[in-house]
Design a protein around this motif. Structure first.
Motif, PDB file in Angstrom:
ATOM      1  N   GLN A  29       0.823  -1.208   0.000  1.00  0.00           N
ATOM      2  CA  GLN A  29       0.000   0.000   0.000  1.00  0.00           C
ATOM      3  C   GLN A  29       0.860   1.263   0.000  1.00  0.00           C
ATOM      4  OE1 GLN A  29      -2.199   0.264   3.683  1.00  0.00           O
ATOM      5  NE2 GLN A  29      -0.362   0.413   4.929  1.00  0.00           N
ATOM      6  N   ASN A  83      -7.412  -4.665  -4.692  1.00  0.00           N
ATOM      7  CA  ASN A  83      -6.711  -3.453  -4.244  1.00  0.00           C
ATOM      8  C   ASN A  83      -7.702  -2.420  -3.710  1.00  0.00           C
ATOM      9  OD1 ASN A  83      -7.908  -2.725  -6.626  1.00  0.00           O
ATOM     10  ND2 ASN A  83      -6.073  -1.813  -7.538  1.00  0.00           N
ATOM     11  N   LYS A 133      -3.552  -3.194  -1.203  1.00  0.00           N
ATOM     12  CA  LYS A 133      -3.627  -4.320  -2.126  1.00  0.00           C
ATOM     13  C   LYS A 133      -3.397  -5.610  -1.352  1.00  0.00           C
ATOM     14  CE  LYS A 133      -1.705  -6.242  -6.386  1.00  0.00           C
ATOM     15  NZ  LYS A 133      -0.725  -6.052  -7.499  1.00  0.00           N
TER      16      LYS A 133
END
Length: 235
Positions: A75, A122, A108
């Motif tokens: 992320q 995601n 994600k």
């Protein structure tokens, strides 16, 4: 009666004493640092900081029935925090302490189950909290400084995968002790700090259903790594 020689000697003595006391005052205000630097002497003050970066996490889980899942999360990260600068400041060595929040709305998730049922998306989010004590050595001038820093502190991160349906949605939790390494570049009231955060002793668990009996438990050591850059404003 004083001669001209005595008067000149007396005046020279007074002048030398004035120079001596001025030197003592200067040295007290601006102590010398190794490498011919002058210590910037950061004052004890509150600092607010924010930053952006990228994070990567792993949490492998297992059910008592034998099913398991290997999980990876990545992320972009946003940090918001506050800390007290120069709680201790001795001969250039400084100690800071503080904490803050970290989060993302673009988590994600890749969760590979032992079997055909895998989850990958995601659309997740995360929220974490952390505390840090950081020690470093300050080099610089009157209005600028460079401070290499290392630190240690606790952390907790909630990683939620954000699936479209309830069956695939689950939370994950990683927590433990993190390490910190960074360099603070300061100019007047602004500081820029590139840094990394990494797990040293980590634990975790997950709400993912593994179709087994009993609760999940971590399968191996979880991991946490974040890297980014923060900007701090001194008040």
């Amino acid at each position: 009666m004083l001669t001209a020689y005595d008067k000149n000697s007396f005046g020279t003595l007074i002048h030398l004493k004035i120079i001596f006391y001025e030197t003592q005052i200067f040295n007290a205000r601006y102590p010398a640092c190794p490498g011919n630097y002058v210590c910037a002497k950061r004052k004890k003050r509150l600092v607010f900081n924010s930053g952006i970066g990228y994070g990567s996490y792993e949490l492998d889980i297992k059910a008592y029935a034998g099913n398991y899942a290997d999980q990876k999360f990545t992320q972009p990260v946003i940090w918001l925090g506050a800390e007290k600068k120069s709680i201790l400041n001795k001969n250039g060595f400084v100690l800071d302490a503080g904490g803050g929040l970290a989060g993302s709305f673009k988590l994600k998730t890749k969760s590979t189950l032992s079997g055909p049922e895998n989850v990958e998306n995601n659309k997740g989010w995360s929220l974490g909290i952390h505390g840090l004590a950081k020690a470093g050595y300050e080099l610089g001038g009157k209005n600028s400084s460079i401070v290499p820093l290392i630190g240690l502190g606790p952390y907790f991160i909630d990683l939620y995968n954000g699936a479209a349906n309830d069956e695939d949605a689950f939370g994950n939790w990683i927590y433990g002790l993190q390490g910190y390494a960074g360099v603070e570049f300061s100019l007047n009231t602004i500081a820029v700090i590139p840094h990394i955060n990494f797990g040293i002793a980590d634990w975790g668990n997950s709400g993912r259903e593994l179709h087994g009996e009993g609760d999940n438990y971590q399968n191996g050591q979880p991991s946490m790594f974040e890297a980014g850059i923060s900007v701090a404003l001194r008040l």
